[in-house]
Each structure stands twice: as structure tokens, then as C-alpha cells.
Scaffold this motif. Sequence first.
Motif, PDB file in Angstrom:
ATOM      1  N   GLY A   1     -40.476   4.755 -16.480  1.00  0.00           N
ATOM      2  CA  GLY A   1     -39.975   5.109 -17.808  1.00  0.00           C
ATOM      3  C   GLY A   1     -39.535   6.551 -17.911  1.00  0.00           C
ATOM      4  N   ALA A   2     -39.227   7.180 -16.776  1.00  0.00           N
ATOM      5  CA  ALA A   2     -38.807   8.586 -16.798  1.00  0.00           C
ATOM      6  C   ALA A   2     -37.412   8.708 -17.410  1.00  0.00           C
ATOM      7  CB  ALA A   2     -38.817   9.158 -15.384  1.00  0.00           C
ATOM      8  N   LYS A   3     -37.189   9.803 -18.108  1.00  0.00           N
ATOM      9  CA  LYS A   3     -35.910  10.073 -18.743  1.00  0.00           C
ATOM     10  C   LYS A   3     -35.052  10.964 -17.841  1.00  0.00           C
ATOM     11  CE  LYS A   3     -37.239   7.887 -22.446  1.00  0.00           C
ATOM     12  NZ  LYS A   3     -36.662   6.579 -22.807  1.00  0.00           N
ATOM     13  N   ASP A   4     -33.750  10.728 -17.900  1.00  0.00           N
ATOM     14  CA  ASP A   4     -32.785  11.540 -17.168  1.00  0.00           C
ATOM     15  C   ASP A   4     -33.159  11.618 -15.688  1.00  0.00           C
ATOM     16  OD1 ASP A   4     -30.582  13.032 -16.669  1.00  0.00           O
ATOM     17  OD2 ASP A   4     -31.280  14.865 -17.650  1.00  0.00           O
ATOM     18  N   VAL A   5     -33.150  10.459 -15.036  1.00  0.00           N
ATOM     19  CA  VAL A   5     -33.578  10.366 -13.639  1.00  0.00           C
ATOM     20  C   VAL A   5     -32.655  11.150 -12.719  1.00  0.00           C
ATOM     21  CG1 VAL A   5     -34.036   8.752 -11.752  1.00  0.00           C
ATOM     22  CG2 VAL A   5     -34.639   8.128 -14.087  1.00  0.00           C
ATOM     23  N   GLU A   6     -31.363  11.159 -13.019  1.00  0.00           N
ATOM     24  CA  GLU A   6     -30.404  11.833 -12.134  1.00  0.00           C
ATOM     25  C   GLU A   6     -30.674  13.327 -12.023  1.00  0.00           C
ATOM     26  OE1 GLU A   6     -28.343  10.349 -10.283  1.00  0.00           O
ATOM     27  OE2 GLU A   6     -28.675   8.348 -11.105  1.00  0.00           O
TER      28      GLU A   6
END
Length: 485
Positions: free
Chosen positions: A279-284
Motif C-alpha cells: 500500500g505504499a504511495k508513489d512507488v516510482e
Amino acid sequence: EDGEPTGIKLPYIITICEDTMQVLAIRRNYDPEDWLKRKINYFTHYKFLPGFGFYGVGLIHAIGGLTRAATAALRQLIDAGTLANLPGGFKLRTLRVASDDEPIQPGEWRDVDAAGDSIRDALYPIPYKEPSQTLFALLGFVVDAGRRFAAITDMKVGDNNEQLAMGTVMALLEQGSRVMSAIHKRMHAAQRKEFKILSRLIRDHLAEDGYPYQVAGEDALIKMDDFGNEVNVIPVSDPNIFSSTQRMLIAQAQMEAAQAQPDLYNLDEVHRRYLEALGAKDVESVLRARPQNTEIPIDPAQENVNALDQMELRAFEGQDHEAHVMAHLTFGASPMMQAMPAVAVILQKHILDHVRIQSEEEAKLTFEGMGREVDPDSPEFASVVAHLVAQNMMQLRELSQQISGEGEGPDPLVALKEAEIQQRAERDQAKQQLDEQKLQVDAHDKAERIRVAEERIRAQEAMTDRRIQAARDRDILKAVTPPGR
């Protein structure tokens, strides 16, 4: 069929007045262009569980009886406990209690006027029982039955060993969520039907000029053709994954497999999926950008750079294979490559790939020059390729020796070995001389010890002879001397 009725019922919607039973309208409920004349659905039934009839069964329908039974049992247990703690009963009218409208406080003694001899004879408590253990066990049974039916039993996954196999964890999770998994799949199928209905409505009622909408950075437009019969609008959810926990376990299993054999997996994609499952945000922005291998031919310098990043290299037909091999051999002969064996292996595999493709191209040219058809699967073609590979490998060996300097002047390894042998011979000679000197010293010491021993023996013999002669002289002197003198 053939102008005759088939007897197959067609879908129509008939509206009837309930009061007069008069037919008000008859509407066709199928697409006239559909030769199967299938029924058009307007509603989607989201079933929790399939029922015996048209409608499904909801959660309250399924466990409603168990819920009512559990509620009734719990209330009876509470009532029994309340009556047991606050009992009531009968008392004689002649029994007078001061301030009988006020409850007796703890530790308080109140006056009583009793006509009889004993207060016990004037009071009769109703025999209320304590909460029944049988009823309590029945309550537990009903609650447990409801849990098993709804598949919300506590799974002992966290109580097991931390080294528990991932497959075992997945089996425990699926065992405890079997019913919820089936419900999730029914929801997925129902949503697919609803999307199909929405797609049909948009296709039939969308304006001819389309429907404009705005997205980030530009304006877009949808048309009726975007929702044609050949287009399927389906939900993006996975019906086989019914919870975020299962998605996390799958991502963790992929991570463990990738760490065990990193050469077989795309580590960037594995880490990206693992972070998305968390559920991590902004993986890139979290992942460090790495150069990706391309499927188009690139120059040998860039291939060397990619080899330093331990990326897999690929050779293509039509390349200048000799130039690529020369560039890679020159780069591989640098002293830096001696400390990077993994990169050297990648370059070696890539060079052999160039040799293979070059040999196949030369074999094709040979067959075409002879006017023969090229069959890559024929044994004759494979034999020609094998001979060309052997020749190219010999040329590759000579080229590698020229670049590395092998065969020019004395071999440094041979010279080093000869120097080592000479040093060993000198050490052996010096040791032999030292041993000879030691033997000479030992012989001299031995001769000296023998001489000293012989002189000591002669001295002892001379001393013994003198002692014997002295004793003999004393005896002679005693013999010639008269007694008394």
C-alpha cells in the motif's frame, strides 16, 4: 424458422393494471439486430450466497436464526443472573419492616416487627436458579456455529513458527476464508454484468458527437464506437485474491523466490509489486531508476556499460560481429575486469553469442551461394554451422592472445617458475654446504674427544703403575729390614 413458429418464447415486458387487469403496454425486450433475441437485463443481483429461488441469500438471512438464538440465550442468562442476585418472594402481612420502601444498604440492620417467633417463618423467597451451565454451553455452540458459517474463525497463523513455509500460510489463509473467497468471486461476476449493462446504456444513448471529459493535461472524448459489441468492459479486480493479506503473501513469496535466484527474475518489477501490495504511495519515487536492457541493437561501448551494471547483453543479426568482439575483448583485458568476474562472464557469454550468430550467417551465405535452400533445422546446416563455429573460435583465441600479449617474449609465469626453481636450487646448495661444514665440525669434535679420552686413559694407567711400584717398594723394604729396627 422457415416462416414457421418455433415455439421458443421471446422476451417481452407486459404492463398490466392491477385493479382492472387490463394490459396497458407490451414492449420488446431484446435487440432486433440480435438473431438470438437474448433478454436485455436492467438489474444486477449482488448475491451473498445463492438461494433456492430467484433471489439470493444475504448474511442476515443465513445467520439470522443463529443470531436470534444467541440473543435469546444471552438474555436468559442475564435475567437468570439478575434474579439470582436480586431475589424476590412472599412475606406475611403481619411482618412489619421499618422504611420498607427503601432498599437495605450494605452493613445496615433494620428493625422488624414480627408477630411470629421467627422472621424466617414470615418470609418465603422464590427459588430462582443460578444461570444454567447448559444454556451457557448452548450459547457458545450457537456463536461458534455462526463463526464457522461466516468463515470468520480465528486463524492461528501468527502463533506458528516464524519459519513457516509460505505455502502453508497460504493454505491456512484460504482454509479460513473459503466462504468469503466464493462471495468475492460472486461479487466480481455481478459487477461484470453491471458494467456490461452500463456499457450498453452508454452505447445506445450517447450523443452522436460524443461525450467530452477532462483528464490531467488534456481534453478527451468518448464515442459510441468505444462501447461497441466487440468491446468488453470488465472489472480490474482479481477474483482469486479476496483480501489484501493474500495479496501481501503472494508478493512476499515472489520476493523470497527472487532473492533465492535473482538471475531468473526482474528484481525491479518484483520490488514494485511488493511495495504496491504494502500500500505504499508513489512507488516510482521510492525505487531507484536503473537502465533497462533494450531490444534494439546498440553500440559495443554501451554494451560494456550495461555489462558493468550486470545487465544481460544480446547480439543481433546483421551486426559487425568482429568489431563487437574486438571491443569486448579489449575491454575484458583491462586490469579492472580481473576484480569483476561476474562482468567478465557476461561479456564472455555475449562474445560467444556473436560467434554463434556470425557462424549461422556465414552458413546461410554458403548455402545461398551454392543455390541451395536454407533449412536451419537440417543436420547438414547444423554441421556447417558447427565447423564455422570451430574456425571462428580459433580466430577468437588468436585475437584474444594478441590483445592480451600472450606468445610475445617469455611467458611471465614460466620466468617466475624458473626463478623459483633457481632460488630453490641455491637454497639446497647452501644447505648442503652447511651440512658438510657441520659434519666436519662434528668429526673434529669427535676426534678431539677421542684424543682427550686416550690421554686421560694413559694418565690413569701411568698413575696406576706408579701406585703399584710404590706398593712393591714398600713390600721389599719391609722384607729386608730386621724386626725391631
